[in-house]
Design an enzyme around this catalytic site. Structure first.
Site, mmCIF file in Angstrom:
data_model
loop_
_atom_site.group_PDB
_atom_site.id
_atom_site.type_symbol
_atom_site.label_atom_id
_atom_site.label_comp_id
_atom_site.label_asym_id
_atom_site.label_seq_id
_atom_site.Cartn_x
_atom_site.Cartn_y
_atom_site.Cartn_z
ATOM 1 N N LYS B 79 0.633 -1.256 -0.006
ATOM 2 C CA LYS B 79 -0.066 0.132 -0.189
ATOM 3 C C LYS B 79 0.466 1.028 -0.233
ATOM 4 C CE LYS B 79 -4.021 2.103 2.565
ATOM 5 N NZ LYS B 79 -4.952 2.233 3.607
ATOM 6 N N SER B 162 -9.856 2.282 2.485
ATOM 7 C CA SER B 162 -9.313 3.093 1.869
ATOM 8 C C SER B 162 -8.030 1.870 1.335
ATOM 9 C CB SER B 162 -8.204 4.376 2.552
ATOM 10 O OG SER B 162 -7.106 3.411 3.261
ATOM 11 N N SER B 186 -10.792 0.221 6.702
ATOM 12 C CA SER B 186 -9.706 0.495 4.777
ATOM 13 C C SER B 186 -9.022 -0.710 5.042
ATOM 14 C CB SER B 186 -8.713 1.292 5.674
ATOM 15 O OG SER B 186 -9.150 2.380 5.745
#
Lengths: 95, 496, 485
Positions: B79, B162, B186
């Site tokens: 990420k 997210s 997320s």
């Protein structure tokens, strides 16, 4: 809770974010609706409840007083938009 | 070779160990898949050279008999919230333009030293603020899944957020696994939307050092994988005490994989009655009921519990997280890294830079947070929220006196279409209604794919555990996974 | 000692509170492992934590905690075994995080006291409200480039103790005494070097005025970053007069931040700070509450050195010094140590006199501190020893002292080289006395006529002929014996 344009402008200044004048009004509306929704917290009686800042129940760890870091000027300045002679440079500040 | 990207960590580990393929071959397959799948926009930065170099190093280790464990040679997506030395790190924001960290986050360093191969930096909502991966400066991510019927049939769907790029990459075969971070859901919500496993560990389990901060008291890194077993393996490589993070738990890392005994008999599973909300999607309710039935069949004792302050969790979260974020994001000021938009004075430069560098949702949250902390409102908002947070945490403590784990849906719906729910911020926030309470309490929670919506989209169930009891969470999750018996190929194959 | 301002509308008194920032003596910074040394190349003593790179986190330095506890104990203050770090949010180019990690409503040290030693020898107690730990900011250089300000983060994150007094002071002199005493205490404790000229001790001065007899607290103005005791006193004088003039003119003092212009001796408003501050303090979620045991406090307490107040009491009660002399000697730890070395095994009052009356004059003439004294404590002690054992007279001792300053030689060597040893041989003194009497027939007559003061003339003659080396007691006795018979 309803925020007006001036309040939004003031908060935006506190946060140092330029918000276009024509965006202030709609933003005030959005923020007000979020804050109105958050208002529901006020129905709860929280007298005598300890505020929770962290979920951790350990105490703050402490490190030894030894110089273990620094001396990396190049790494510190590497990503700087403007630097000179080992300094960061910003627009002139008048005090 | 095409089958190589249908493997998971556990099966790839076995294949690598048996010499059926090399880490370089495995990585090459993913590099090609990533190039072919760019339309998904799952990656902000692809790092094929880094990946191949590490894969070859892994192969060299293995050839010498020095293979390091399950993660050695496993290609993963990182990420783009984890700072990676020498590799552009953006947090999905314009304001970090060109930022190449001279350091490596503890979690990514841990994975690297376990031999994992980084394929690239995956897309995300800007500063991890969002539930649909539509706030990224680098554009939205597409969910590899498509609805097979209904109004959204054929439309591009959001992957959740997210950690949307990570979830889409794993689901779409562009990474074998991925790192995520979870502040209010997320990891879990995108895992549910994309039909993969997403585990948010206990706060303090994984170091936050080197992870771009959103809300420091909530942020926690975790694995996003195809299977529960993979989550256990990957968490083991990510976790561990880090003296550089004062909130990192000084606890040893258990062998999570070994804790997955497959035996859940006699475990008491709590079903929080407050999660049965008015207007709940009947499909979600049905999935939840199905999950309860599966666990009952597996020998669990089902018990209704009460988490009375659940309905206040989201509002609490939307004070606490923005307040912390408003300070955490103050460092993006155009002085030391990232974007600078010139100005006539220092203040002018700040205002221009931050005005242009942050997207709308980030600005909204910074403004809410700034307001909540400001003089005259601090007690009414911030302190109030912290007190309610105490009540929410106490709810869980009470519940866990009588149960071993809690089962809930992960998200209130399946993945929705790009463009939906974008007008009303509060409607978007409601995506996290089932995940936020766990975050506020700092507890481990995992989303496990458990079924499909009537429109053919994956749905997840969430298992919540006691503090630092990821073992039970994984064990219960594995029982659900087994009972659900979903065809993994169907999940990963959906993109093609 | 009251300090009253005569205004047109009546008499005014000044109310002063001080916030002093003391740089903690430690090897590394408060929340990072970078060094704290003064004067390094720019941005070299900076870690990625200090530069607030994304994802960097603070970890507290235990030594800074101990130093704060130690200082709190030195201020007889309450030590809070649980305290909380908070973020103080504001934007400035030398504040990389966009917030300063400080302590707000839960500081590490609570109320304490400090005793002021005033010039007239009296003492006065001033309350300490609190002491908290916080990060220092970096340095902005405005004069290196025509269009840009340069930023050096070397000081960023160095630990500071902010020590806040109660608004208990009523004159510039008291404020000066407060600063000197506080500096003395932290130097004794070795928690801060107290060097105001290097910025390791800085002072924010809060001043308000009110009519004499009133107990209200009026609006105050804060003058920031004053870097000497003298400037602090000047700033107070200026501020008090400015505020009285405003009230006299029917105006109101505004709460604001001001700067002291040391060249002109005036304070002026900081235009750049006119936007209202809202620091939005909240507990730093990167740091858990700082908690330590009472045992740690006790352990540190056991290591506390004798502090100036206790030392002063000892000088008064054990050495019999006057409160004034004792106060002067203890003010600086180095002075006290020097004095004690001189007084060791000798008459402490005599030692105090020599240090205060003779040595201090020399030091002040030469503009040096006691640590650079041209005469060592050992040598000064030896000189006193020579007086006590009657090797030389007090008068000769002063000459020897001068010679020691000039040559740096030991007093014994000077006495030996110059043959200054006192004459105690009765025969030799008697000869000189006889000679003086013989030479002064007129003076003998005056003496016999009742003018006893004329004896001094004879003493002078004897000293002249012996180059001052005759033992004065013996000379006196012999003269009297002879003249009276």
């Amino acid at each position: 809770m309803s925020l007006d344009k001036d309040t939004v402008k003031n908060i935006a200044y506190l946060a140092r974010m330029r918000v276009a004048d024509d965006k202030l009004e709609p933003l005030a509306g959005e923020l007000s609706s979020i804050l109105n929704w958050i208002e529901q917290l006020q129905e709860l009686d929280t007298d005598g409840v300890e505020p929770m800042a962290s979920v951790s129940d350990v105490v703050l760890p402490q490190r030894k007083d030894a110089v273990t870091d620094g001396n990396c000027q190049a790494a510190v300045l590497k990503n700087a938009p403007d630097s000179e002679d080992g300094f960061f440079a910003v627009p002139k500040v008048v005090e | 070779m095409s089958k190589l990207n249908e493997l998971n960590i556990a099966s790839a580990r076995d294949g690598l160990a048996r010499g059926e393929f090399s880490a370089a071959e495995l990585t090459e397959v993913y590099i090609q898949a990533i190039q072919a799948g760019r339309d998904m926009n799952a990656y902000i930065t692809e790092t094929p050279d880094v990946a191949l170099e590490r894969a070859r190093e892994s192969d060299a280790r293995r050839a010498k008999g020095d293979a390091m464990g399950a993660m050695d040679g496993i290609p993963i997506a990182m990420k783009d919230l984890f700072c990676t030395e020498g590799v552009l790190t953006t947090a999905g924001s314009h304001i970090l333009d060109g930022f190449v960290p001279p350091y490596e986050s503890t979690v990514s360093a841990n994975l690297r030293s376990a031999g994992a191969v980084m394929l690239g930096k995956s897309n995300l909502d800007e500063f991890a603020m969002g539930s649909a991966n539509i706030t990224s400066y680098y554009g939205p991510v597409k969910n590899p899944w498509k609805a097979t019927s209904g109004p959204n049939q054929g439309k591009d769907l959001v992957p959740g957020g997210s950690s949307g790029g990570s979830a889409a990459a794993v689901a779409g075969g562009l990474a074998m696994a991925a790192t995520g971070t979870d502040t209010g859901g997320s990891i879990r919500q995108p895992a549910s939307f994309c039909g993969i496993v997403g585990l948010k560990p206990t706060y303090g389990r994984c170091s936050r050092w080197g992870v771009v901060a959103f809300a420091s008291s909530l942020d926690q890194a975790g694995p996003m994988t195809k299977t529960v077993q993979d989550a256990a393996i990957m968490l083991g490589a990510m976790a561990g005490h880090d003296p550089k993070d004062s909130t990192s738990a000084p606890l040893p890392v258990p062998d999570f994989e070994a804790l997955m005994t497959g035996d859940v008999k006699g475990l008491t599973i709590g079903i929080p009655k407050e999660y049965k909300m008015d207007g709940m999607d009947p499909e979600i309710q049905a999935l939840w009921d199905q999950g309860i039935a599966w666990l009952k069949d597996a020998g669990c004792i089902i018990k209704e519990v009460s988490l009375p302050h659940t309905k206040y969790a989201l509002a609490t979260y939307y004070i606490v997280a923005p307040a912390e974020a408003s300070a955490n994001l103050a460092r993006y000021d155009g002085v030391r890294y990232g974007l600078r938009v010139p100005g006539d004075s220092l203040d002018d430069m700040y205002m221009n830079t931050r005005g242009a560098g942050f997207g709308e949702e980030v600005q909204r949250r910074i403004l809410i947070g700034t307001y909540a902390l400001s003089s005259g409102y601090y007690d009414a908002y911030y302190i109030k929220a912290q007190k309610v947070r105490t009540l929410i945490s106490n709810d869980f403590k009470t519940a866990f006196e009588s149960v071993d784990a809690i089962l809930t849906p992960t998200a209130p719906s399946a993945a929705f279409a790009l463009g939906e729910k974008q007008e009303d911020p509060v409607a978007m926030y409601l995506n996290d209604v089932f995940t936020v309470p766990t975050s506020l309490a700092g507890l481990p929670g995992m989303s496990v794919p458990a079924g499909f919506s009537s429109t053919g989209l994956p749905l997840g169930l969430q298992v919540i555990g006691r503090s630092f009891d990821e073992g039970t969470v994984l064990n219960v999750g594995a029982a659900l996974e087994k009972a659900a018996g979903l065809n993994l190929k169907a999940v990963t194959g959906a993109s093609s | 000692m009251s300090y009253i301002l005569k205004g047109e509308t009546g008499d005014w008194e000044v109310v002063i509170g001080l916030e002093v920032h003391c740089q903690v003596i430690s090897n590394a910074k408060l929340f990072s492992g970078a060094a704290t040394d003064f004067g390094a190349e720019p941005n070299t003593q900076v870690s990625l934590v200090d530069a607030a790179m994304p994802g960097m986190l603070p970890v507290i330095n235990e030594q800074c905690v101990r130093q704060a506890i130690k200082t709190g104990l030195g201020l007889k203050a309450k030590i809070n075994t649980k305290s909380v770090f908070a973020r103080k949010n504001y934007f400035y180019a030398d504040l990389p995080q966009g917030y300063q990690i400080s302590q707000a409503d839960q500081p590490i040290v609570g109320p304490g006291t400090i005793i002021l030693d005033l010039a007239d020898g009296t003492s006065r107690e001033v309350g300490i409200e609190r002491l908290h730990l916080e990060q220092d900011a970096g340095k902005s250089l405005h004069d290196q480039d025509p269009t840009r300000t340069f930023i050096d983060l070397n000081r960023t994150g160095v630990a500071l103790m902010e020590i806040v007094s109660d608004p208990d002071m009523r004159s510039p002199e008291e404020a000066g005494a407060y600063l000197r005493k506080l500096r003395s205490i932290v130097r004794y404790l070795e928690t801060c070097d107290g060097n105001m000229d290097q910025g390791s001790m800085r002072c924010d001065v809060n001043v308000s005025v009110r009519p004499v007899g009133s107990t209200e607290l009026r609006t105050r103005a804060e003058t920031k970053n004053v870097n000497s005791v003298r400037f602090a006193m000047q700033a107070i004088e200026y501020e008090a007069a400015r505020q009285v003039a405003i009230y006299d003119g029917g105006g109101e003092v505004v709460q604001e931040t001001r700067l002291f212009d040391s060249q002109k001796g005036v304070t002026r408003s900081m235009r750049s700070k006119e936007h209202a501050h809202d620091y939005r303090y909240f507990p730093d979620p990167d740091l858990l509450p700082l908690v330590f045991s009472d045992d740690l406090v006790a352990e540190i307490k056991a290591t506390l050195p004798e502090l100036p107040d206790e030392r002063k009491d000892r000088y008064i009660n054990v050495f019999g010094l006057s409160p004034y002399d004792a106060g002067v000697l203890v003010a600086e730890k180095d002075t006290a140590m020097y004095f004690e070395a001189v007084a060791e095994g000798r008459d402490a009052k005599m030692a105090a006199n020599w240090v205060i009356n003779n040595l201090f004059a020399v030091l002040s003439d030469r503009g040096v501190g006691i640590s650079d004294s041209p005469i060592s404590a050992v040598d000064l002690g030896k000189l006193l020893g020579l007086i006590v054992d009657e090797t030389i007279s007090t008068k000769i001792a002063k000459d020897v002292f001068e010679a020691m300053l000039e040559t740096g030689d030991s007093p014994e060597k000077i006495v030996e080289d110059k043959g200054l040893k006192q004459i105690t041989d009765t025969g030799a003194i008697e000869a000189a006395v006889d000679a003086a009497i013989a030479a002064g027939t007129a003076q003998v007559a005056q003496y016999k006529g009742g003018n006893e003061k004329i004896l001094g003339w004879f003493v002078g003659q004897v000293m002249k002929s012996t180059q001052g080396k005759a033992n004065p007691g013996q000379v006196n006795k012999l003269l009297k014996d002879k003249l009276d018979n």
